[in-house]
Enzyme design. Structure first.
Site, PDB file in Angstrom:
ATOM      1  N   ARG A 220       2.388   4.761  -4.019  1.00  0.00           N
ATOM      2  CA  ARG A 220       1.400   5.808  -3.738  1.00  0.00           C
ATOM      3  C   ARG A 220       0.666   5.494  -2.424  1.00  0.00           C
ATOM      4  NH1 ARG A 220      -3.550   4.289  -7.953  1.00  0.00           N
ATOM      5  NH2 ARG A 220      -4.748   3.150  -6.383  1.00  0.00           N
ATOM      6  N   GLY A 221      -0.231   6.399  -2.055  1.00  0.00           N
ATOM      7  CA  GLY A 221      -1.121   6.162  -0.923  1.00  0.00           C
ATOM      8  C   GLY A 221      -0.387   5.870   0.381  1.00  0.00           C
ATOM      9  N   ILE A 222      -0.920   4.918   1.117  1.00  0.00           N
ATOM     10  CA  ILE A 222      -0.379   4.595   2.444  1.00  0.00           C
ATOM     11  C   ILE A 222       1.067   4.096   2.327  1.00  0.00           C
ATOM     12  CG2 ILE A 222      -0.633   3.019   4.408  1.00  0.00           C
ATOM     13  CD1 ILE A 222      -3.715   3.174   3.919  1.00  0.00           C
ATOM     14  N   ASP A 250       5.528  -7.478  -9.372  1.00  0.00           N
ATOM     15  CA  ASP A 250       4.182  -7.854  -8.936  1.00  0.00           C
ATOM     16  C   ASP A 250       4.355  -8.793  -7.741  1.00  0.00           C
ATOM     17  OD1 ASP A 250       1.740  -9.097  -8.528  1.00  0.00           O
ATOM     18  OD2 ASP A 250       1.217  -9.103 -10.665  1.00  0.00           O
ATOM     19  N   ASN A 275       2.112  -3.975   2.506  1.00  0.00           N
ATOM     20  CA  ASN A 275       1.101  -2.922   2.366  1.00  0.00           C
ATOM     21  C   ASN A 275       0.300  -3.038   1.079  1.00  0.00           C
ATOM     22  OD1 ASN A 275       0.038   0.049   2.614  1.00  0.00           O
ATOM     23  ND2 ASN A 275       1.112  -0.064   0.639  1.00  0.00           N
ATOM     24  N   ALA A 276       0.887  -3.635   0.023  1.00  0.00           N
ATOM     25  CA  ALA A 276       0.181  -3.702  -1.264  1.00  0.00           C
ATOM     26  C   ALA A 276      -1.192  -4.324  -1.060  1.00  0.00           C
ATOM     27  CB  ALA A 276       0.996  -4.529  -2.263  1.00  0.00           C
ATOM     28  N   GLY A 277      -2.187  -3.741  -1.675  1.00  0.00           N
ATOM     29  CA  GLY A 277      -3.530  -4.301  -1.519  1.00  0.00           C
ATOM     30  C   GLY A 277      -4.444  -3.779  -2.611  1.00  0.00           C
ATOM     31  N   TYR A 340     -12.530  -8.973  -0.018  1.00  0.00           N
ATOM     32  CA  TYR A 340     -11.565  -8.087   0.655  1.00  0.00           C
ATOM     33  C   TYR A 340     -11.546  -8.361   2.162  1.00  0.00           C
ATOM     34  CZ  TYR A 340      -9.337  -3.619   1.948  1.00  0.00           C
ATOM     35  OH  TYR A 340      -8.506  -2.649   2.451  1.00  0.00           O
ATOM     36  N   THR A 376      -7.255   8.195   0.483  1.00  0.00           N
ATOM     37  CA  THR A 376      -6.312   7.782  -0.567  1.00  0.00           C
ATOM     38  C   THR A 376      -7.097   7.585  -1.861  1.00  0.00           C
ATOM     39  OG1 THR A 376      -6.637   5.397  -0.266  1.00  0.00           O
ATOM     40  CG2 THR A 376      -4.912   6.428   1.070  1.00  0.00           C
TER      41      THR A 376
HETATM   42  P1  NAD Z   1      -3.684   2.391  -3.047  1.00  0.00           P
HETATM   43  O1  NAD Z   1      -4.532   1.704  -4.052  1.00  0.00           O
HETATM   44  O2  NAD Z   1      -3.623   3.879  -3.074  1.00  0.00           O
HETATM   45  O3  NAD Z   1      -2.186   1.824  -3.078  1.00  0.00           O
HETATM   46  C1  NAD Z   1      -1.923   0.443  -3.119  1.00  0.00           C
HETATM   47  C2  NAD Z   1      -0.617   0.211  -3.836  1.00  0.00           C
HETATM   48  O4  NAD Z   1      -0.398  -1.199  -3.893  1.00  0.00           O
HETATM   49  C3  NAD Z   1      -0.643   0.738  -5.273  1.00  0.00           C
HETATM   50  O5  NAD Z   1       0.485   1.551  -5.524  1.00  0.00           O
HETATM   51  C4  NAD Z   1      -0.629  -0.530  -6.106  1.00  0.00           C
HETATM   52  O6  NAD Z   1       0.041  -0.381  -7.348  1.00  0.00           O
HETATM   53  C5  NAD Z   1       0.091  -1.497  -5.179  1.00  0.00           C
HETATM   54  N1  NAD Z   1      -0.201  -2.867  -5.566  1.00  0.00           N
HETATM   55  C6  NAD Z   1      -1.407  -3.420  -5.838  1.00  0.00           C
HETATM   56  N2  NAD Z   1      -1.271  -4.669  -6.254  1.00  0.00           N
HETATM   57  C7  NAD Z   1       0.057  -4.939  -6.255  1.00  0.00           C
HETATM   58  C8  NAD Z   1       0.828  -6.074  -6.607  1.00  0.00           C
HETATM   59  N3  NAD Z   1       0.243  -7.205  -7.067  1.00  0.00           N
HETATM   60  N4  NAD Z   1       2.161  -6.003  -6.484  1.00  0.00           N
HETATM   61  C9  NAD Z   1       2.751  -4.878  -6.040  1.00  0.00           C
HETATM   62  N5  NAD Z   1       2.087  -3.761  -5.713  1.00  0.00           N
HETATM   63  C10 NAD Z   1       0.746  -3.800  -5.816  1.00  0.00           C
HETATM   64  O7  NAD Z   1      -4.190   1.846  -1.651  1.00  0.00           O
HETATM   65  P2  NAD Z   1      -4.024   2.436  -0.167  1.00  0.00           P
HETATM   66  O8  NAD Z   1      -5.297   3.076   0.197  1.00  0.00           O
HETATM   67  O9  NAD Z   1      -2.760   3.187  -0.034  1.00  0.00           O
HETATM   68  O10 NAD Z   1      -3.959   1.071   0.646  1.00  0.00           O
HETATM   69  C11 NAD Z   1      -2.744   0.500   1.107  1.00  0.00           C
HETATM   70  C12 NAD Z   1      -3.090  -0.701   1.976  1.00  0.00           C
HETATM   71  O11 NAD Z   1      -3.932  -0.266   3.060  1.00  0.00           O
HETATM   72  C13 NAD Z   1      -3.866  -1.797   1.261  1.00  0.00           C
HETATM   73  O12 NAD Z   1      -3.455  -3.055   1.751  1.00  0.00           O
HETATM   74  C14 NAD Z   1      -5.296  -1.531   1.669  1.00  0.00           C
HETATM   75  O13 NAD Z   1      -6.098  -2.677   1.584  1.00  0.00           O
HETATM   76  C15 NAD Z   1      -5.116  -1.046   3.083  1.00  0.00           C
HETATM   77  N6  NAD Z   1      -6.226  -0.245   3.594  1.00  0.00           N
HETATM   78  C16 NAD Z   1      -6.518   0.978   3.087  1.00  0.00           C
HETATM   79  C17 NAD Z   1      -7.587   1.700   3.618  1.00  0.00           C
HETATM   80  C18 NAD Z   1      -7.953   3.066   3.125  1.00  0.00           C
HETATM   81  O14 NAD Z   1      -8.914   3.656   3.655  1.00  0.00           O
HETATM   82  N7  NAD Z   1      -7.279   3.634   2.155  1.00  0.00           N
HETATM   83  C19 NAD Z   1      -8.337   1.161   4.660  1.00  0.00           C
HETATM   84  C20 NAD Z   1      -8.006  -0.085   5.151  1.00  0.00           C
HETATM   85  C21 NAD Z   1      -6.939  -0.783   4.621  1.00  0.00           C
END
Ligand code: NAD
Length: 435
Positions: A220-222, A250, A275-277, A340, A376
């Protein structure tokens, strides 16, 4: 959570009210689409001083009388004294008002000298110029600086990205290209770098054709947007997530690297996108150890472990690219995010150090994107007022979309970006945080 204010200001009554009340009215950003893949209009080339920089063919041309340029490339790489900075004003002042809505300004600079303090002053001045123009230009226009070193490898792909709708949410940034990174080998007809990070031949429309990419957190998301964008660019993409992707795993599990290697198969990986976070926000005084350790492990520990293992076992092929995901929180810090922000700052350290070893060691480029406020599920969970502040506190007056980050990842992953290494590119609409 949709940005209702942005939609409202695009309506007739919305435009009327925002004008009457003096409220900000962010421009609708024009992003890449198959129907409208490129900037529409001429891109001007202006050169300050006696530049010897040979610009790649990215369609630069003079504007016809009365025609508004869609882009401007201002080559300021030859400026070496404070007096010469007058050229910056002389060249940009007459055209800045005429740049079309959603247009692009790219300033080209040279590496800042460590020994010539006059050149260093003039070249560092470009950053203040670019960042200020980015804040005042408005209309969804962006302004970025590209510092060109050595053989200028990667300049073409960087210019193509920054002069296109793909970089709609990248503004006020400084990217270094070229110089001493060899990215040769890999058995794919890659030209041996000889220290220059030579660019292999590639199809600009499908730069990742024949390449295999793995994206973590792809459900999902990014991450989902990154997977779709790399696929658009021709890659075979393997998505990994705890659930709902091609590979359910995981990323913190001890066998995560082996799972990735198995999924990649005999051909190995050309691109790895970390990308996971996760976030587990609390002020430090209220933060249990588990909140700290889980964020550090998903966002940083797993990145280092899997990278080390996949480089060591050869799954990550020479000539390939790693793109990690930092955050502006890792640059500016954020209340409630010591865990974070520490993890994301750690990602920046990882990228800079491992990128430096590209030429001499593993032959894999390493860069990061640092997203700002992106719409997101992660940011939808942020309390309303903080969310609204996060959205507006940038030069474009709105949050970015996952695809904005994905476009930057796709550029950094592409073979054309061969001279781009160890860089952290913010995709933040020129956020005021950490600016
Ligand atoms: P999100 O929560 O929508 O998606 C993150 C995905 O990572 C999820 O599908 C989740 O299941 C997966 N994930 C989490 N832990 C995991 C694990 N242990 N193993 C495998 N998968 C795992 O988040 P997002 O907003 O799409 O963010 C994606 C990345 O961008 C992250 O690293 C986040 O820190 C970074 N980020 C996002 C933003 C923002 O504004 N959304 C800003 C800065 C950085």
């Amino acid at each position: 959570m949709a940005d209702r204010y942005l939609h409202f200001t695009a309506t007739g009554p919305g435009r009327f009210l925002t004008r009457r009340l003096g409220l900000p009215s962010p421009a609708a950003l024009r992003r890449w689409s198959p129907e409208r893949p490129a900037l529409e209009g001429p891109v001007l080339h202006l050169a300050a001083g006696a530049s010897s920089l040979a610009l790649p063919d990215v369609g630069l041309k003079a504007a016809a009388p009365g025609e508004r340029p869609a882009g401007v490339v201002l080559d300021a790489s030859a400026l070496a004294t404070v007096d010469e900075l007058a050229e910056l004003h002389r060249l940009s002042h007459p055209v800045v008002r005429s740049v079309a809505q959603g247009g692009r300004v790219v300033v080209l600079g040279a590496a800042v000298s460590a020994t010539d303090h006059h050149q260093a002053a003039a070249q560092q001045a470009l950053e203040g110029f670019v960042r200020s123009l980015g804040k005042e230009i408005g209309g969804g226009r962006t302004v970025n600086l590209v510092r060109v070193r050595g053989d200028a490898a990667g300049l073409e792909s960087t210019l193509r990205f920054l002069l296109s709708p793909r970089s709609a949410y990248v503004s006020g940034q400084v990217v270094e290209v070229g110089g001493g990174q060899a990215v040769g080998g890999g058995g794919r007809g890659v030209v041996e770098g000889g220290g220059g990070g030579a660019v292999p031949p590639f199809d600009p429309d499908r730069p990742l054709a024949g390449r295999t990419a793995l994206v973590t957190g792809a459900a999902r998301g990014i991450g989902a947007a990154v997977a779709a964008t790399l696929e658009r660019d021709g890659a075979r993409v393997i998505g990994l997530d705890v659930t709902g992707a091609d590979v359910d795993a995981d990323i913190t599990a001890p066998d995560a690297a082996r799972v990735i290697a198995d999924a990649a198969g005999d051909g190995g990986l050309d691109v790895l996108v970390h990308n996971a976070g996760i976030t587990r926000d609390r002020r430090l005084a209220n933060m249990a150890a588990e909140r700290w350790s889980s964020v550090l492990d998903v966002n940083l520990g797993s990145v280092l472990r899997t990278t080390d293992a996949l480089l060591a076992d050869g799954t990550l092929r020479r000539g390939g690219a790693i793109v990690a995901t930092a955050s502006i929180a890792g640059i500016a810090g954020n209340t409630g995010q010591t865990n974070y922000a520490a993890s994301k700052a750690g990602v920046i350290g990882f990228v800079r150090a491992l990128g430096a070893g590209c030429a001499t060691g593993h032959g894999v480029r390493v860069n990061a994107v640092a997203p700002g406020f992106i719409e997101t599920k992660m940011t939808a969970a942020v309390p309303l007022l903080i969310r609204e502040a996060g959205r507006r506190m940038n030069s474009l007056g709105q949050g970015g979309l996952p695809v904005d980050v994905a476009e930057a990842v796709a550029w950094l992953a592409s073979p054309g970006a061969a001279g781009v290494n160890g860089q952290v590119v913010r995709v933040c609409g020129q956020s005021l945080l950490g600016a």
